[in-house]
Structures are given as C-alpha cells and as structure tokens.
Design an enzyme around this catalytic site. Structure first.
Site, PDB file in Angstrom:
ATOM      1  N   HIS A 103       0.565  -1.243  -0.044  1.00 23.18           N
ATOM      2  CA  HIS A 103       0.064  -0.026   0.005  1.00 23.18           C
ATOM      3  C   HIS A 103       0.850   1.332   0.088  1.00 23.18           C
ATOM      4  O   HIS A 103       0.826   1.991  -0.878  1.00 23.18           O
ATOM      5  CB  HIS A 103      -0.863   0.150   1.217  1.00 23.18           C
ATOM      6  CG  HIS A 103      -1.870   1.239   1.282  1.00 23.18           C
ATOM      7  ND1 HIS A 103      -3.109   1.005   0.911  1.00 23.18           N
ATOM      8  CD2 HIS A 103      -1.811   2.378   1.899  1.00 23.18           C
ATOM      9  CE1 HIS A 103      -3.860   2.289   1.170  1.00 23.18           C
ATOM     10  NE2 HIS A 103      -2.980   3.041   1.527  1.00 23.18           N
ATOM     11  N   GLU A 104       1.841   1.161   1.053  1.00 18.65           N
ATOM     12  CA  GLU A 104       2.658   2.623   0.971  1.00 18.65           C
ATOM     13  C   GLU A 104       3.661   2.737  -0.112  1.00 18.65           C
ATOM     14  O   GLU A 104       3.861   3.868  -0.659  1.00 18.65           O
ATOM     15  CB  GLU A 104       3.374   2.560   2.309  1.00 18.65           C
ATOM     16  CG  GLU A 104       2.453   2.712   3.625  1.00 18.65           C
ATOM     17  CD  GLU A 104       1.653   3.559   3.661  1.00 18.65           C
ATOM     18  OE1 GLU A 104       1.648   5.006   3.087  1.00 18.65           O
ATOM     19  OE2 GLU A 104       0.456   3.452   4.045  1.00 18.65           O
ATOM     20  N   HIS A 150       1.899   4.516  -2.743  1.00 20.71           N
ATOM     21  CA  HIS A 150       1.954   6.015  -2.726  1.00 20.71           C
ATOM     22  C   HIS A 150       3.250   6.350  -2.857  1.00 20.71           C
ATOM     23  O   HIS A 150       3.474   7.390  -3.658  1.00 20.71           O
ATOM     24  CB  HIS A 150       1.759   6.397  -1.038  1.00 20.71           C
ATOM     25  CG  HIS A 150       0.324   6.153  -0.735  1.00 20.71           C
ATOM     26  ND1 HIS A 150      -0.791   7.080  -1.220  1.00 20.71           N
ATOM     27  CD2 HIS A 150      -0.415   5.487   0.460  1.00 20.71           C
ATOM     28  CE1 HIS A 150      -1.851   6.775  -0.554  1.00 20.71           C
ATOM     29  NE2 HIS A 150      -1.773   5.855   0.566  1.00 20.71           N
ATOM     30  N   GLU A 201      -4.641   7.674  -3.227  1.00 23.44           N
ATOM     31  CA  GLU A 201      -5.195   6.343  -2.615  1.00 23.44           C
ATOM     32  C   GLU A 201      -5.320   5.335  -3.851  1.00 23.44           C
ATOM     33  O   GLU A 201      -5.246   3.901  -3.396  1.00 23.44           O
ATOM     34  CB  GLU A 201      -6.551   6.455  -1.770  1.00 23.44           C
ATOM     35  CG  GLU A 201      -6.870   5.479  -0.912  1.00 23.44           C
ATOM     36  CD  GLU A 201      -6.192   5.277   0.219  1.00 23.44           C
ATOM     37  OE1 GLU A 201      -5.342   6.103   0.571  1.00 23.44           O
ATOM     38  OE2 GLU A 201      -6.478   4.267   0.830  1.00 23.44           O
TER      39      GLU A 201
END
Lengths: 499, 499
Positions: free
Chosen positions: B261-262, B265, B291
């Site tokens: 997830h990170e 980003h 997101e």
C-alpha cells in the site's frame, strides 16, 4: 516592562524551534537521508538558515533589546539573556548582507575545491579560494569589530570573551611542557599492543556503545545514539539530544572513545536547566567548554586506568575470543598508546594538542598579516617539524588535511585545546572536591562526577562566559598546568617514567 | 512578464523547502523521535506550520498571482500552476486568522479528548468538542465558499473539483452492487486459513518488505522504508520519499499489504516530473488519486492470484517452517479472506468500502443539517446494521473508532473509496491497454504496469484534477462498475460463486 520581555520570549521560542529544526535537518542528512535527496536538502538547509537569520535580525528584535536594556527591573537571568542576544543580534546585523552572501558562496566553492584538492594533494588548486576566504574573514572580523586584534573577533564566534593573547599565553605554557614530555614518553614507549588491531563485529560494538552511553548517564528517552561517518552531537529539541558514533571492524577503541566523547557533549546538552530552554542562558558557555565535557568523559574517565579496566571486564562478555587474554595493563596501555602522526583526527591524547597549537599559530600569523596564504604549505611543514618532529610527505597529509579553513571556520581550532585544558583543570578540581573518583571508576561508577558537573557546569548554562565560569569553579584562572600534570601522571604510570 | 513568474518560482521553491522540512519533522516524530522530545516537537511543528502559512499568505504572493493571471503569454504549466496556487492562496486567506486559531485549538482539545473517550467508550465526553468542531468546520466551509452545498467546500480540501452529489451518485452505485455481493460471498465462504495466524519473525518480515518494495520499483536511493505504528508516506524532498510499514509477529499479511500500500503511494511521489518539483503541478491530483495508487499495488497487484502465488514462493524462502505446506490457493484465499467487522482499518477489500460509505453519509447529513452531533452514535449503529449487518456493542468500536472527526478532517473519508474506485477502473484500463498483466504478475513482473502508471498518471502531476484525469485516461467518467466487476471476478474465482 514585562510586556517587552514576554514579546522577546515569544521571539526566542520561535528561534529555539527553528534552531532545533535546523538541527534535525542536519542530523538526518548525516545519519539517514537517501543519497538522491542531497541536492534538495542543501537548498532546504539554506532556506531554513535564511529564515533563522531573517527572524533573528528583524528590527523588532533590536527594538525589544533596546527597551529591555533600559529596564533596571530585570533579574539576572533576564539581564544575561538580553546581553547574550544583543551580542548575537549585533554580530548578525553588523555584517552586511552582501558579505554574508559572499562568504557563503566562497566557502561553498572553497569546500568543494578542498574535497578534490586534498586527495590530489594539490594546494595550488585551492590557494585562490583560500585567499578569498581569508580576505572575507578579515572583512567579517572588521565588520563585527574587536578591542584587541582582528583574530579576537573570529575567536569570539566560538569562544566568547576569550582573546587571542590569552589563548597564546596558555598555549605557550602548554607547548613548553608538552614537547619535552612527548620526547621522553616516546623514548620509553613499549611495542604497540596487538589487540589494537583485530576483528570486532560491528553489531557487538554497537551493543556496547548503546550500553556504555546509558551506563554513564545519557538519558536515551531524551535522545538517541546513531551512526555517521563523522561523529557529532546536536540539539533537536528539549528532551531530544542526538549523538552519533562510528564503527570500524578492525578498530574497537575507535567506536568506544568516539561514543564516550559524544556522550560527554550530550550529557552537557541534557544538563541545561529545563526552564531556560528557550533563553540564550540555557545553552553552552562556549565551544571550548563543550569540548571540555567531551574530553573529560573520553580521557579523564575513559582512558583512566580504573575505568579502562572496568570497560575491559564488560567488553570481555561480548568479545571473549578477541579480548580473553588481554590484561588490564595491556588494555590501559593500548587505549593510551602515543605516536607521532601526521593526521590530527587520528592523534592520541599526548600529541593531539600540538596539532592544534600549530594550527592556531598559523591562523594567528595569517590574521596578523605576518603570513601569506601562498606560504601556508611550507609554514605548515616547518611547524610540524618544530612541534611534532615529523614532516608531511605531501600537502594532502599536511596543510590540506582539515576542512576548517576552506569552510571559513578560522578561529575554531583553538577551542579543541581550550577544551582539553578545561577538562583536565575541572577534573582535577572535581577529584579534589569529591575524593576517590578514580577508585569508583574501577567499579564503573561515575555518577558522583556527573553530579558535580551538573551542579558546577551544566546547570550554569551560559550565565557566565567559559573563562569566567572556569575561573569561578576552579578558584583561579584556568591554565595548562593541570593538563600537563595529568599527562605526566598517566605516562609515568604506564611506562614507569620519572619526569 | 517572466519577471513575475521568476519571483513566483522563488516563492514556490521556498514553500517546497518548508513543506519538505515539515514532512521531515513529522516523519521523524512518528519513526524515531525519543519520547521526551514530544512537547518541544509539538511546538516546533506549530512554528514551522505558522511560517508556511505566513509565507503562503504573504500579500506579495497575491500580487504576483494577480499579475500573472493577467498575462496571456504563460504556457500551460505556468497557467495551471498559477491556478492551483490561487486556489490554495484564496483558501488560506479567506479563512480569518481567528477561525484558523480556533480550529487548531478546538481540534487539538477534541483529539486529546478522543484519545481518552475511545477506550472508555464515552461519547458524552467528546460530544461538546465534536459539536464545536462541526460548527467551526461549517464556518470554515462558508468562509471558503462553494457553488453547490457546504460539504463541497470541505471535500474540495482533499478531492479538488469533486462535488458531494457526484460522490453520492458514485457511492450509491457502489453500495447497490456491494451489499448483495457481501451476502453471497460470506454465505459461500470457507473456513479461515490457518496461516493467517502464526509466528513470523519480525526481522525476516522486514527483510521481505525491504526486498518487495524495491522489487516492484521503489527507488531506495531516493527514499526509505522504515517502521511506525501507523504506516504512512511523506515527501521530505526531491529524491527523498519516506514510507513506513509495521510488523506484527502473529500477522504476516499485515506487514506485506501495508508495505505494498505505502509503496503505491511512494511510487506515485517518485513519479512526478523532476522539472516540476517546485511547482503546484508537480504534485498529486487529489488524495483519492493518491489512494488509487496505493490500493492498486495493495489489491489489484498484491491480492491477485498470480502475484500472491509469486510472493508465496519468495516467502517460503524466508518462512520455510511456517509456510512450507501452504498452497497457492490457500494463500490467495487467505489474503482475500472476507469478514463482517466493526473496525474500518481491519476491514477486508470486500467490506471496506461499506465502512467508508456510511461515514460519508453521516458527514453529509451533518453538513446538510439533517443530523445533530448528539444523534451520531445511534445513527452510526443504524448505518452499521444497514450496510454491514452488524451492530457495535459499544461506541468505542462504533462511532468513536476513528480520529478523523475529532481531528477536523470532515471531507476526508470519501477519498478512501474514491481511490478504490479509481484503482479498479484504472487497472482495468491498463490491463486492456497492455494485455496479459496478471500472467506476468505470476513471475513477479510488474514493470509494464508501473510504466503505464508513470505515463498516464504520475507524469501528469496535478495538471488536471483527479476526476478529469481519470476521465481522460479511461475515455469515460469513472464509475464504481469496474470495482464491482473486479470484486465479483475475484470472489467467484475463490469460492466458485456464480453471481
């Protein structure tokens, strides 16, 4: 007039915050910034520096200072804070913005040139840069102003209240005692103990350093110990003092003594009164006094026979194979092993100050217009022979070895030896006040010394300039004699010399 | 008029530097600041925030914007930069300083009260704070201004250009498809795979995360992956993007999917054009678009059958004992295991968006004056039953679970689901453009997807608002349909369901 004081405190709080943020920016860059972040970090550092300068030199600060200087209802802490901020404000406002910019640019270029000139041993490549730096530093000194001589203004940036002549006198006494001592000790010296070179796993070295710094009083909830190529200590905020050390697999003492040194700095920073945190009085008395704290924990504590033997016992738990057969005598001798060496940062406790004194003498000659930048390399080599009895094979291991001059830090070097002088004098006084310190060191107990430093030095912040604080604590003017006595004592102990 | 542009760029460079410094200050606080540094760090954060606000709202910035808005010689990038800065400048200058201060103070107190109210499950303790926050947020929205309705102004802070009604429409479509799907999937669900709970050494989890993030394209020379309780990604400077993850010894997927997830980003942040770094166009299109990148790498890539099986092969090298007997089917099923749960941050991919939609509906009702703060707990519980078919046992696991409302972040929640909607739609388009993506995932190859994202999304920065960018890339308005199709496809694959 509390209104003006409150307004000043608001300004000081903001300046303290910015100072801490700039500290974090610098710490992060040295410790863990990814390599590709360098360019934007350089600009960000300049931006935060510019904002700090603008906030400090805001004319409103000058107005508040003027108002408070005319106010006779201030208490001692307020009066001293106003005095210290005035010094800084005047220094920053007296130097024209154009000169500040020129200095920044010139030292940036000179530093860049130095990084290439040093490995190439090419003084000619840096000479024009260095000439310009010295010219601009003279202009800076003249803009700031001085009572005695030009160099005083530069010295004052790092060692406020100290004059060139005072340093000169102290250093002459130091050299007079030190040079014959070096000859005598090196004549009596035994072979180099073998454990000084070895293979010491870095993870275990780190575990030892993390334990050691806490053991002697560093509050790890109010700071950190990390790793960087050049060890340093920096204030990031109240309750946030960051120190770094370095680990070399083949050199165990290197990390231990870097850690003790930086812990000395960090203990000083952790010892300022909390209520003064945002005030100019809540900081160090001078760089020399700061260095006295690092040197004391590194040398008077760390290189003492008793504490060295305590550390050896603890080290053997981690390095059984490597140190199992090393005796306390050997360890003590090893961590104090003296050598004539070319490079200041590798010099031992006995010869280190000769490296400093010669740099001070050269700086002084430059700023007294008795020496030209072009003649520095030869002057350097002559001084090396005179003070240390060896001559560099090239300028890379000679006049080009340090970044200070390219970086515009003329006036900084003497603080290293002032610190060493203070450390020996203050430790001698503490030992006389408290008695039996070294005996406790054998059990790893150092808290009485720390308490004494907290009471006599740390808690005083910058209420007095370093020289005055030392004089008050010692009951007499600081001199090189206690350092000379201390070194004599140590080396007569190690090599059974009678001086 | 290049003169005004150059002056504006100087301002923008300074703002970028300050933004990065504030990022570092925040990152350091979350990742490694010593505990006793908290109080001074809070003040330092406020100081740097205040300086940023002052520099942004300097009337000279308004003058430059006015001058440049009248200049028809600007190119597209300049025009868009002026437009984006104008938005920000207006927003920051339109809200009176008094209201800004009140909001900061009120949300600080409310957040503090929330940290105590949540574990005590005591809504009454936070109700007066929350009431005041909502009142002030209404004032803030009115001060900023809006075309349609009040909530638009708040939404615009996070998802510029998007209206409440547009979000409402998209979310209605989403809920309509999602609620029956949840029922069908949970009816067909097999027992929970055992490997989801286990004992996975943190050091090895970390080694895997560090490898994984680089493997899918994170440039570790231009950023870092560290650890913090709440994973996040932040820009510290050009070439310096910091992401964090967390490790839980008993939960292996937790660190893997936080890292994916990170990294999503971080890849977005590393993909903005270098030459735009200091310009408003050189940043993300919206929080929803940000997101979408994190969700795509976490879900469309990381939770795909093929990439999961690739990761399992690599994980078995580190966790031979723990995962040796786990089959690719089991692993795929496990990392997609759906449950009805109370807590948003623990929700799975299938049910997560229902948690978001109900929060959005409650926020909307509050700002349409259709709901009182006092009635929030009951409204929450009703929504939970309606959307997820379960009712919280207390407010701690109900209305008090998130910090967003106490923190004054009304308008933020919908970006989570907008991001999920974008991620499915964009991935569907990429897969149609490129073909065969999932097959490559089985070999751990994801570079064609990254290239597509770089070309179509990252390199566009904020030249278009997110909705317009998505529409341009997709060739049609984004809708929830691709997300619904994607989830149907996944769960019919896992549990052999026919929808």
């Amino acid at each position: 007039m509390t209104d003006a004081w409150n307004k000043l405190v608001e300004r000081l709080e903001e300046l303290t915050d910015l100072y801490g943020i700039a500290g974090l920016v610098e710490w992060d860059q040295a410790v863990l910034m990814p390599s590709k972040g360098g360019a934007s970090r350089a600009r960000a550092s300049a931006t935060i520096g510019g904002i700090m300068h603008a906030r400090l030199t805001d004319p409103a600060v000058g107005d508040l200072l003027g108002e408070l200087e005319a106010d006779d209802s201030l208490d001692d802490v307020q009066t001293r804070s106003v005095e210290l901020l005035r010094r800084e404000y005047d220094r920053e406002t007296k130097v024209p913005a154009k000169l500040v910019r020129e200095l920044t640019e010139t030292t940036n270029f000179a530093y860049q040139a130095w990084t290439e000139a040093k490995p190439a041993s090419d003084f000619a490549a840096i000479e024009p840069h260095l000439k310009k730096v010295v010219e601009l530093k003279k202009e800076q000194a003249d803009a700031i102003g001085y009572e005695g001589e030009r160099y005083d203004a530069l010295l004052d940036l790092y060692e406020p209240g100290m004059t060139s002549v005072e340093v000169e006198t102290m250093f002459e006494e130091l050299v007079e005692g030190l040079r014959p001592m070096v000859d005598t000790v090196l004549d009596a010296r035994a072979p180099r103990p073998e454990f000084l070179s070895g293979n010491y796993e870095v993870d275990r070295q780190e575990r030892f350093s993390q334990w050691l710094t806490r053991h002697i009083g560093f509050d790890a909830d109010a700071g950190r110990l990390d790793t960087s190529p050049h060890p340093f200590t920096i204030m990031v905020g109240q309750g946030d003092i960051r120190q770094t050390t370095r680990y070399n697999e083949s050199d165990l003492p290197s990390s231990i003594y870097a850690t003790l040194h930086e812990t000395g700095h960090a203990l000083y920073d952790q010892g300022f009164p909390e209520r003064w945190h945002d005030l100019p009085v809540g900081s160090y008395a001078s760089l020399g006094m700061h260095e006295s704290q690092s040197r004391m924990w590194e040398n008077q504590v760390g290189r003492s026979r008793d504490f060295a033997s305590f550390m050896l016992r603890e080290l053997k738990k981690l390095f059984e194979t490597e140190l199992g057969s090393v005796t306390p005598d050997e360890f003590f001798e090893g961590v104090n092993y003296p050598e004539r060496s070319m490079i200041r940062v590798e010099a031992d406790e006995l010869t280190y100050n000769l490296h400093i004194v010669m740099r001070f003498e050269l700086e002084l000659a430059l700023f007294r217009d008795e020496l030209e930048v072009a003649d520095l390399p030869e002057a350097w080599n002559v001084k090396m022979e005179q003070h240390l009895g060896i001559r560099p094979g090239n300028d890379g291991e000679g006049v080009l070895q340090d970044m200070h001059w390219a970086g515009g830090m003329q006036g900084y070097f003497p603080t290293y030896s002032l610190g060493t002088i203070y450390s020996a004098a203050l430790f001698d006084k503490a030992n006389r006040d408290l008695g039996g310190l070294e005996g406790e060191f054998g059990k790893g107990e150092t808290s009485r010394l720390l308490d004494w430093l907290r009471t006599n030095i740390h808690s005083k912040g910058h209420m007095l300039d370093a020289k005055d604080l030392a004089t008050k604590v010692l009951g007499e003017q600081p001199s090189a004699q206690p350092l000379l006595d201390y070194l004599k004592g140590k080396y007569s102990d190690i090599y059974s010399i009678t001086f």
